[in-house]
Design an enzyme around this catalytic site. Structure first.
Site, PDB file in Angstrom:
ATOM      1  N   GLU A   9       0.812  -1.221   0.000  1.00 19.40           N
ATOM      2  CA  GLU A   9       0.000   0.000   0.000  1.00 19.40           C
ATOM      3  C   GLU A   9       0.846   1.271   0.000  1.00 19.40           C
ATOM      4  O   GLU A   9       0.332   2.359  -0.268  1.00 19.40           O
ATOM      5  CB  GLU A   9      -0.917   0.012   1.231  1.00 19.40           C
ATOM      6  CG  GLU A   9      -2.044  -1.007   1.182  1.00 19.40           C
ATOM      7  CD  GLU A   9      -3.119  -0.665   0.171  1.00 19.40           C
ATOM      8  OE1 GLU A   9      -3.084   0.446  -0.406  1.00 19.40           O
ATOM      9  OE2 GLU A   9      -3.999  -1.516  -0.068  1.00 19.40           O
TER      10      GLU A   9
ATOM     11  N   GLU B  65       6.656 -21.512   8.474  1.00 20.40           N
ATOM     12  CA  GLU B  65       7.055 -20.631   9.570  1.00 20.40           C
ATOM     13  C   GLU B  65       8.076 -21.276  10.500  1.00 20.40           C
ATOM     14  O   GLU B  65       8.718 -20.591  11.295  1.00 20.40           O
ATOM     15  CB  GLU B  65       5.838 -20.218  10.383  1.00 20.40           C
ATOM     16  CG  GLU B  65       5.198 -21.326  11.191  1.00 20.40           C
ATOM     17  CD  GLU B  65       4.067 -20.811  12.067  1.00 20.40           C
ATOM     18  OE1 GLU B  65       4.188 -20.957  13.291  1.00 20.40           O
ATOM     19  OE2 GLU B  65       3.091 -20.275  11.528  1.00 20.40           O
TER      20      GLU B  65
END
Length: 298
Positions: free
Chosen positions: A83, A114
């Site tokens: 963004e 992860e």
């Protein structure tokens, strides 16, 4: 640290009958729990402020803000990164989001990614992490191996390291120059850290990127003057920003924007400093992009 002892993994006694609640009651409980998140973030403002100073310094010296995370945490970092170019006119390389399992893991979870710290080392090496960068490790639990491995490697490369966790005394905090802990407590749905913990991480990322961009002069007043007018909505917003910043009329603002190739910041400097687009660009370049400095206003 035993996962079951973490606040984010503890069962929330206030929602023990979640599956039996009427919808309105269920939603009211969720809303009440969410209201505690902003207060937890507020308590971490000093540490968030220190991180903003580090990020701003990195961006000023040509470095980057690099988010690393897995699962929801990584997606939140990646969302904040993507963004920044349309909002602040940054290049895609200035704010980067690294998600364990790669970009495709944003839409399809890569289970187990992860747990591999070596993945973070490879991901950071691929983008050439260095001493000019600030690396922000996002881990709701505060113990994600991918994030810990990334912070260790970033520190070894000389980067400033920041951690964001939603539990106290988090493991990741031990591997960060600036540890940020936002203890959000038990989730409405036990262990679902996409809820309060995810909201807290999103709030912290919003603060880190937005405050850093403000400090860099990419905002004039509270206007996002470096926005890229890439669609009709943003073209209209750019025109309104020029009007609001300068007090001129919409037609004059539109004319200035055309001369400024659609760049609101340049148009604002043109009108307030009474100069051409080329001179406005030179002023902004000398001011390192800061609008107030470019127009000679405190």
């Amino acid at each position: 640290m035993d996962l079951s002892t973490l606040g984010t993994e503890t069962r929330n006694e206030r929602t023990a009958d979640l599956d039996r609640m009427p919808v309105t009651e269920l939603l009211s409980v969720m809303n009440a729990e969410d209201q505690t998140v902003a207060l937890a973030v507020r308590d971490a403002v000093p540490e968030i402020g220190a991180a903003v100073e580090a990020i701003t310094a990195s961006l000023r010296r040509g470095g980057r803000l690099i988010y690393i995370g897995a699962g929801t945490s990584g997606r939140i970092g990646l969302l904040d990164a993507v963004e920044c170019p349309p909002t602040f006119g940054t290049s895609p390389e200035q704010v980067v989001g690294l998600l364990s399992g790669g970009p495709s893991a944003f839409v399809v979870a890569v289970e187990g990614a992860e747990d591999e710290p070596a993945r973070a080392v490879a991901d950071l090496d691929e983008i050439g992490v260095n001493e000019r960068d600030t690396v922000v490790g996002l881990a709701a639990s505060g113990r994600t191996p991918y994030v810990i491995g990334g912070l260790k490697h970033a520190a070894a490369k000389g980067a400033v390291t920041v951690s964001v966790a939603c539990n106290r005394n988090a493991v990741v905090s031990r591997h960060a120059d600036i540890p940020i802990e936002v203890p959000t407590g038990p989730e409405v749905l036990t262990g679902s850290t996409r809820l309060k913990a995810g909201t807290a991480e999103k709030m912290v990322c919003n603060m880190l990127s937005t405050a850093s961009m403000v400090r860099l002069g990419k905002v004039y007043g509270n206007l996002m003057v470096d926005v890229r007018a890439s669609n009709n909505k943003l073209v209209d917003r750019a025109r309104r920003m020029v009007v609001q910043a300068t007090g001129t009329d919409p037609d004059t603002a539109a004319e200035a924007l055309r001369a400024a190739d659609g760049h609101a910041k340049t148009a604002i400097v043109m009108l307030l400093a009474h100069c051409t687009a080329a001179e406005a660009d030179r002023r902004l370049d000398r001011a390192h992009g800061d609008t107030r400095t470019a127009i000679g206003r405190p």
